[in-house]
Design a protein around this motif. Sequence first.
Motif, PDB file in Angstrom:
ATOM      1  N   GLY A 174       1.947 -15.696 -17.006  1.00  0.00           N
ATOM      2  CA  GLY A 174       2.094 -14.540 -17.889  1.00  0.00           C
ATOM      3  C   GLY A 174       1.740 -13.216 -17.226  1.00  0.00           C
ATOM      4  N   HIS A 175       1.922 -13.127 -15.921  1.00  0.00           N
ATOM      5  CA  HIS A 175       1.568 -11.888 -15.221  1.00  0.00           C
ATOM      6  C   HIS A 175       2.544 -10.743 -15.478  1.00  0.00           C
ATOM      7  CE1 HIS A 175      -1.063 -14.125 -12.054  1.00  0.00           C
ATOM      8  NE2 HIS A 175      -1.564 -14.135 -13.259  1.00  0.00           N
ATOM      9  N   LEU A 176       3.671 -11.069 -16.124  1.00  0.00           N
ATOM     10  CA  LEU A 176       4.627  -9.999 -16.382  1.00  0.00           C
ATOM     11  C   LEU A 176       4.576  -9.526 -17.823  1.00  0.00           C
ATOM     12  CD1 LEU A 176       6.017 -11.664 -13.846  1.00  0.00           C
ATOM     13  CD2 LEU A 176       7.679  -9.861 -14.205  1.00  0.00           C
ATOM     14  N   SER A 177       3.425  -9.676 -18.434  1.00  0.00           N
ATOM     15  CA  SER A 177       3.295  -9.111 -19.769  1.00  0.00           C
ATOM     16  C   SER A 177       3.422  -7.598 -19.643  1.00  0.00           C
ATOM     17  CB  SER A 177       1.941  -9.479 -20.366  1.00  0.00           C
ATOM     18  OG  SER A 177       0.933  -8.901 -19.575  1.00  0.00           O
ATOM     19  N   SER A 178       3.824  -6.956 -20.723  1.00  0.00           N
ATOM     20  CA  SER A 178       4.244  -5.553 -20.610  1.00  0.00           C
ATOM     21  C   SER A 178       3.158  -4.643 -20.044  1.00  0.00           C
ATOM     22  CB  SER A 178       4.705  -5.045 -21.970  1.00  0.00           C
ATOM     23  OG  SER A 178       3.673  -5.262 -22.889  1.00  0.00           O
ATOM     24  N   SER A 179       1.902  -5.018 -20.227  1.00  0.00           N
ATOM     25  CA  SER A 179       0.825  -4.137 -19.753  1.00  0.00           C
ATOM     26  C   SER A 179       0.766  -4.086 -18.228  1.00  0.00           C
ATOM     27  CB  SER A 179      -0.506  -4.634 -20.284  1.00  0.00           C
ATOM     28  OG  SER A 179      -0.722  -5.949 -19.820  1.00  0.00           O
ATOM     29  N   SER A 180       1.319  -5.086 -17.565  1.00  0.00           N
ATOM     30  CA  SER A 180       1.124  -5.120 -16.115  1.00  0.00           C
ATOM     31  C   SER A 180       2.436  -4.945 -15.352  1.00  0.00           C
ATOM     32  CB  SER A 180       0.450  -6.429 -15.723  1.00  0.00           C
ATOM     33  OG  SER A 180       1.150  -7.505 -16.283  1.00  0.00           O
ATOM     34  N   ILE A 181       3.395  -4.241 -15.982  1.00  0.00           N
ATOM     35  CA  ILE A 181       4.665  -4.047 -15.302  1.00  0.00           C
ATOM     36  C   ILE A 181       4.727  -2.664 -14.680  1.00  0.00           C
ATOM     37  CG2 ILE A 181       7.129  -3.736 -15.727  1.00  0.00           C
ATOM     38  CD1 ILE A 181       6.904  -6.082 -17.638  1.00  0.00           C
ATOM     39  N   LYS A 182       5.266  -2.641 -13.487  1.00  0.00           N
ATOM     40  CA  LYS A 182       5.371  -1.366 -12.789  1.00  0.00           C
ATOM     41  C   LYS A 182       6.827  -1.193 -12.364  1.00  0.00           C
ATOM     42  CE  LYS A 182       3.440   1.012  -8.970  1.00  0.00           C
ATOM     43  NZ  LYS A 182       3.012   0.861  -7.606  1.00  0.00           N
ATOM     44  N   LYS A 183       7.265   0.059 -12.314  1.00  0.00           N
ATOM     45  CA  LYS A 183       8.647   0.305 -11.883  1.00  0.00           C
ATOM     46  C   LYS A 183       8.693   0.574 -10.385  1.00  0.00           C
ATOM     47  CE  LYS A 183      10.340   2.341 -16.159  1.00  0.00           C
ATOM     48  NZ  LYS A 183      10.776   3.580 -16.778  1.00  0.00           N
ATOM     49  N   TYR A 184       9.630  -0.062  -9.717  1.00  0.00           N
ATOM     50  CA  TYR A 184       9.841   0.188  -8.292  1.00  0.00           C
ATOM     51  C   TYR A 184      11.265   0.699  -8.114  1.00  0.00           C
ATOM     52  CZ  TYR A 184       5.725  -2.813  -7.909  1.00  0.00           C
ATOM     53  OH  TYR A 184       4.470  -3.353  -8.047  1.00  0.00           O
ATOM     54  N   PRO A 185      11.442   1.898  -7.536  1.00  0.00           N
ATOM     55  CA  PRO A 185      12.814   2.393  -7.361  1.00  0.00           C
ATOM     56  C   PRO A 185      13.622   1.444  -6.470  1.00  0.00           C
ATOM     57  CG  PRO A 185      11.184   4.095  -6.849  1.00  0.00           C
ATOM     58  CD  PRO A 185      10.433   2.816  -7.015  1.00  0.00           C
ATOM     59  N   LEU A 186      14.845   1.172  -6.897  1.00  0.00           N
ATOM     60  CA  LEU A 186      15.716   0.259  -6.151  1.00  0.00           C
ATOM     61  C   LEU A 186      15.871   0.711  -4.700  1.00  0.00           C
ATOM     62  CD1 LEU A 186      17.343  -2.284  -6.835  1.00  0.00           C
ATOM     63  CD2 LEU A 186      19.323  -0.848  -7.226  1.00  0.00           C
ATOM     64  N   GLN A 187      15.893   2.029  -4.510  1.00  0.00           N
ATOM     65  CA  GLN A 187      16.110   2.559  -3.158  1.00  0.00           C
ATOM     66  C   GLN A 187      14.983   2.220  -2.184  1.00  0.00           C
ATOM     67  OE1 GLN A 187      16.989   6.750  -3.730  1.00  0.00           O
ATOM     68  NE2 GLN A 187      19.134   6.345  -3.232  1.00  0.00           N
ATOM     69  N   THR A 188      13.807   1.852  -2.718  1.00  0.00           N
ATOM     70  CA  THR A 188      12.722   1.530  -1.788  1.00  0.00           C
ATOM     71  C   THR A 188      12.872   0.132  -1.210  1.00  0.00           C
ATOM     72  OG1 THR A 188      11.323   0.718  -3.574  1.00  0.00           O
ATOM     73  CG2 THR A 188      11.039   3.032  -2.938  1.00  0.00           C
ATOM     74  N   ILE A 189      13.706  -0.692  -1.804  1.00  0.00           N
ATOM     75  CA  ILE A 189      13.828  -2.054  -1.273  1.00  0.00           C
ATOM     76  C   ILE A 189      15.197  -2.377  -0.698  1.00  0.00           C
ATOM     77  CG2 ILE A 189      12.005  -3.009  -2.743  1.00  0.00           C
ATOM     78  CD1 ILE A 189      14.342  -4.282  -4.403  1.00  0.00           C
TER      79      ILE A 189
END
Length: 403
Positions: free
Chosen positions: A243-258
């Motif tokens: 359950g590590h992807l519960s909404s409190s622990s989500i971060k956005k990563y720009p697609l361009q960085t990967i």
Amino acid sequence: MKNPDLDKIFSTIPGAQKAADGFIISGENARFHVFGVLTEEQTKGLATEETFYLPFCTKEEILRIRNQSSSSDYLLWLRAEAIADSPRAVRVFRKRAAGKKGWSLTKYYRDNFSYDKKYLEMAGGKFKSKTSNIPAGMAFVRDVNAMCIHTKFGNVIVANEALTFFLYYMNIVFLGREHGIDYSDISASLAIAIRIMLGSESLDFDIDPRGDLPPKIHKEISNYTELQLIFIFGHEYAHHTLGHLSSSSIKKYPLQTIMHTERSDIDIKAYSYEHKKEYNADLYAIKKIRNNNHFRSIMADSAFLIFIYFDILDHVLQYLALRDNISKTHPNPLDRLWHLRGKLKSKIGASVDTIRSYLKVSGQIKNLLIKEWLPFRIDELERYGSIYLPSYKRKILIDRIDF
Ligand SMILES: [Zn+2]
């Protein structure tokens, strides 16, 4: 990749040069590499941007990408997006698709990589049913990493092909000596691995092999790589099931960085790193292996090596002063190693003494970097292109003409 229509057209253009795939036309200020001609039937109903997917997706897949309605569609989109904006990645996929009947991008990944399935087989039925709606697999993403991604349809697990290449070359560095691989090739492999991580090594190993190891050694090195990737999928599955992807622990990563992409407006939503979650996912990935201490040990040893490799990388990044802000949030790889060692039963995985002997070897590798690569050959690490294994590469091929 043979195309008689294309041959006919190019025979009429003065100065057009035959390339390994298609033709090259040189103008005064530019060179064009032409691969093929799209027929009206192929492009019918597709927007111009969507036709960029045509060399490696079926039309049906392109429509699935357009009308995404499931997490598998999301995975397909991510895979296609990782290729479309990189001409070199497109060339790799043109080669992978060449002459294959019934090719589709989904089928390619399903037929050629099965680390996720192998992990689930070892974890058993109960775990499998908990993750049955989670699409998982590889994608041609250049970032040396794996991700558990949160999408509006559900979670998706992706390991990047860059990670596979990176682990393969690090395994040569770490284990090559006991297989009789020459020092010069180990040094070149180290440079390739670091360059993959820096993004300066082009990921075109399929079309421009860096030197083929003898089959027996290649098999051994590939076997280590495979086991490490099975552990990595286990770790990512653990992020999902814990359950590590519960909404409190989500971060956005720009697609361009990967990945190479022109889409500056898109983010990937993945869990935000926290030490405790990483430790738990490592441990859980091994504990969930069902009734098989031998395989648990293999997974633990695979994890230990991965951590040692990432520690070597950290060393380089710190030297290049690139890792300042990452290290604050991401646990130090050796902390992960010792934490995992401490939590596992002593009969599972390498002993403390054995790990110490591994760390001695990694110390020697760091020395090689400090003495040979970092002070004098930084340019070679950062220049975009390719490095070859001197003992195994017969002829250096010319880009675009030979491959
Ligand atoms: Zn993780």
